[in-house]
Scaffold this motif. Sequence first.
Motif, PDB file in Angstrom:
ATOM      1  N   GLY A 168       0.461  -1.102   0.080  1.00 13.27           N
ATOM      2  CA  GLY A 168       0.082  -0.497  -0.112  1.00 13.27           C
ATOM      3  C   GLY A 168       0.551   0.802  -0.043  1.00 13.27           C
ATOM      4  O   GLY A 168       0.691   2.257  -0.459  1.00 13.27           O
ATOM      5  N   ILE A 169       1.735   1.307   0.540  1.00 15.55           N
ATOM      6  CA  ILE A 169       2.687   2.387   1.135  1.00 15.55           C
ATOM      7  C   ILE A 169       3.564   2.483  -0.632  1.00 15.55           C
ATOM      8  O   ILE A 169       3.271   3.941  -1.168  1.00 15.55           O
ATOM      9  CB  ILE A 169       3.522   2.176   1.862  1.00 15.55           C
ATOM     10  N   PHE A 170       3.740   1.584  -1.856  1.00 13.39           N
ATOM     11  CA  PHE A 170       3.932   1.473  -2.528  1.00 13.39           C
ATOM     12  C   PHE A 170       3.529   2.127  -3.761  1.00 13.39           C
ATOM     13  O   PHE A 170       3.834   3.059  -4.231  1.00 13.39           O
ATOM     14  CB  PHE A 170       4.996  -0.048  -3.159  1.00 13.39           C
ATOM     15  N   VAL A 171       1.468   1.597  -3.727  1.00  8.74           N
ATOM     16  CA  VAL A 171       0.914   2.271  -4.323  1.00  8.74           C
ATOM     17  C   VAL A 171       0.322   3.631  -4.110  1.00  8.74           C
ATOM     18  O   VAL A 171       0.185   4.099  -5.514  1.00  8.74           O
ATOM     19  CB  VAL A 171      -0.728   1.489  -4.108  1.00  8.74           C
ATOM     20  N   HIS A 172       0.884   3.730  -2.662  1.00  6.02           N
ATOM     21  CA  HIS A 172      -0.027   4.978  -3.214  1.00  6.02           C
ATOM     22  C   HIS A 172       1.186   6.768  -3.469  1.00  6.02           C
ATOM     23  O   HIS A 172       1.041   7.706  -3.204  1.00  6.02           O
ATOM     24  CB  HIS A 172      -0.291   5.535  -1.294  1.00  6.02           C
ATOM     25  N   GLY A 173       3.013   6.160  -3.188  1.00  8.60           N
ATOM     26  CA  GLY A 173       3.295   6.172  -2.898  1.00  8.60           C
ATOM     27  C   GLY A 173       4.285   6.411  -5.200  1.00  8.60           C
ATOM     28  O   GLY A 173       4.614   7.652  -5.727  1.00  8.60           O
ATOM     29  N   LEU A 174       3.325   5.249  -5.458  1.00  4.77           N
ATOM     30  CA  LEU A 174       4.130   5.650  -7.265  1.00  4.77           C
ATOM     31  C   LEU A 174       2.725   6.387  -7.905  1.00  4.77           C
ATOM     32  O   LEU A 174       1.628   4.885  -7.614  1.00  4.77           O
ATOM     33  CB  LEU A 174       4.995   4.244  -7.740  1.00  4.77           C
ATOM     34  N   PRO A 175       2.931   6.950  -8.803  1.00  6.22           N
ATOM     35  CA  PRO A 175       1.951   7.467  -9.519  1.00  6.22           C
ATOM     36  C   PRO A 175       1.278   6.759 -10.511  1.00  6.22           C
ATOM     37  O   PRO A 175       0.001   6.265 -10.144  1.00  6.22           O
ATOM     38  CB  PRO A 175       2.274   8.972  -9.938  1.00  6.22           C
ATOM     39  N   LEU A 176       1.968   5.583 -11.017  1.00  8.41           N
ATOM     40  CA  LEU A 176       1.400   4.994 -12.045  1.00  8.41           C
ATOM     41  C   LEU A 176       0.736   3.273 -11.277  1.00  8.41           C
ATOM     42  O   LEU A 176      -0.446   3.288 -11.483  1.00  8.41           O
ATOM     43  CB  LEU A 176       2.864   4.029 -12.921  1.00  8.41           C
ATOM     44  N   LEU A 177       1.338   3.115 -10.134  1.00  5.59           N
ATOM     45  CA  LEU A 177       0.748   2.002  -9.474  1.00  5.59           C
ATOM     46  C   LEU A 177      -0.554   2.995  -9.189  1.00  5.59           C
ATOM     47  O   LEU A 177      -2.101   2.239  -8.903  1.00  5.59           O
ATOM     48  CB  LEU A 177       1.409   1.739  -8.161  1.00  5.59           C
ATOM     49  N   HIS A 178      -1.041   3.989  -8.036  1.00  2.77           N
ATOM     50  CA  HIS A 178      -1.692   4.463  -7.894  1.00  2.77           C
ATOM     51  C   HIS A 178      -3.042   4.948  -8.110  1.00  2.77           C
ATOM     52  O   HIS A 178      -4.034   4.641  -8.293  1.00  2.77           O
ATOM     53  CB  HIS A 178      -1.058   5.938  -6.737  1.00  2.77           C
ATOM     54  N   GLY A 179      -2.213   5.350 -10.003  1.00  3.78           N
ATOM     55  CA  GLY A 179      -3.132   5.693 -11.271  1.00  3.78           C
ATOM     56  C   GLY A 179      -4.522   3.725 -11.191  1.00  3.78           C
ATOM     57  O   GLY A 179      -5.531   3.481 -11.548  1.00  3.78           O
ATOM     58  N   ILE A 180      -3.436   3.237 -11.032  1.00  2.00           N
ATOM     59  CA  ILE A 180      -3.871   1.535 -11.411  1.00  2.00           C
ATOM     60  C   ILE A 180      -4.836   1.288 -10.917  1.00  2.00           C
ATOM     61  O   ILE A 180      -6.012   1.358 -11.100  1.00  2.00           O
ATOM     62  CB  ILE A 180      -2.831   0.340 -11.472  1.00  2.00           C
ATOM     63  N   GLU A 181      -4.555   0.934  -9.409  1.00  2.93           N
ATOM     64  CA  GLU A 181      -5.268   1.000  -7.808  1.00  2.93           C
ATOM     65  C   GLU A 181      -6.385   1.846  -8.293  1.00  2.93           C
ATOM     66  O   GLU A 181      -8.359   1.649  -8.446  1.00  2.93           O
ATOM     67  CB  GLU A 181      -4.874   1.276  -6.161  1.00  2.93           C
ATOM     68  N   HIS A 182      -6.091   3.081  -8.230  1.00  2.00           N
ATOM     69  CA  HIS A 182      -7.541   4.227  -8.694  1.00  2.00           C
ATOM     70  C   HIS A 182      -8.712   3.315  -9.823  1.00  2.00           C
ATOM     71  O   HIS A 182     -10.399   3.919  -9.857  1.00  2.00           O
ATOM     72  CB  HIS A 182      -7.418   5.639  -8.759  1.00  2.00           C
ATOM     73  N   ALA A 183      -7.823   3.169 -11.114  1.00  2.00           N
ATOM     74  CA  ALA A 183      -8.996   2.606 -12.162  1.00  2.00           C
ATOM     75  C   ALA A 183      -9.109   1.175 -11.961  1.00  2.00           C
ATOM     76  O   ALA A 183     -10.666   1.651 -12.379  1.00  2.00           O
ATOM     77  CB  ALA A 183      -7.782   2.250 -12.800  1.00  2.00           C
ATOM     78  N   ILE A 184      -9.106   0.104 -10.728  1.00  2.00           N
ATOM     79  CA  ILE A 184      -9.448  -0.625 -10.155  1.00  2.00           C
ATOM     80  C   ILE A 184     -11.658   0.022  -9.140  1.00  2.00           C
ATOM     81  O   ILE A 184     -12.219  -1.005  -9.496  1.00  2.00           O
ATOM     82  CB  ILE A 184      -8.780  -1.544 -10.020  1.00  2.00           C
TER      83      ILE A 184
END
Length: 312
Positions: A252-268
């Motif tokens: 979760g720290i990496f997902v919210h810290g990296l825009p690419l991963l955060h974008g994928i999570e937001h899309a999901i």
Amino acid sequence: MSIGLLALLDDITTLLDDIAVLSKVAAKKTVGVLGDDLALNAEQVSGFSADRELPVVWAVAKGSLVNKAILVPLAIAVSAFLPWLIQPILMLGGLYLCYEGAEKVLHSIKQRRHKKTHQQSVVSRLTAQIKQTEPKLDEEALKKQEKIKVKGAIRTDFVLSAEIIVIALGTVENQSILIQALVVSVIAFVVTVGVYALVGLIVRLDDIGLALFKSKHTLVKTTGNVILQSAPWLIRLLTVVGTVAMFLVGGGIFVHGLPLLHGIEHAISSSHALSSSFLTGTLGVLFNIFIGLVLGGVAIAIASPFNKEEAH
């Protein structure tokens, strides 16, 4: 002079009201991490003999207070002067959590594969100890193992404490340094006391159940029996949940810290194909766990050569 004193008391009252309100807001923001913190710490301090459970919990709790005593002023200083440094530090901590989680999974797999061999070695070692009659060596080994596990639990607590403090700090970032320090300190202290009080309660559930089971009242006796029967299963569940929490928090720290991963999570989570908010939330959690597993695997692969060198 009396007017000045009344004005000072009024300022103190206002400050305390602000701290109370902001602390409630910060507590709501950090509540999501507290469940993971509780599961992780309960899992970390389990597996000791009955007479050592509470001393171990107390040792880790003291270490947690020291962690927070270091982290609170450090976080406020970094937030004030080097705010860009907070996320990289958190991500390093998240990577460490993923590494610890991956190590636990690998250790569990190895234990299952070599269960018979392990049991035989334990029996032969115990037999050798009995023949040699060296109980002092055994006690020293247990103390050493306890110290290692306590240090590991304190290291894990350090990462979780850092995340809790950063989240709490984020809710008061527009306030003065004094209010930031007081609010974050209150949250840090309350979290430590609350979490480790519950951890102490969990590890002593069997004793509580036994005390209730000895009662003459049927209802109390039945309650004690239920606690006794369920306590081992709860500890096993917390072991699993604690390991999963490492991947969830670290990923979760990496997902919210990296825009690419955060974008994928937001899309999901914002997918129109999924009508259920529960389902989208579950998929978000699973995505964080998946990222944590990947990071854990990468960390293990990187650390593996160094671990081999240490073993030799």
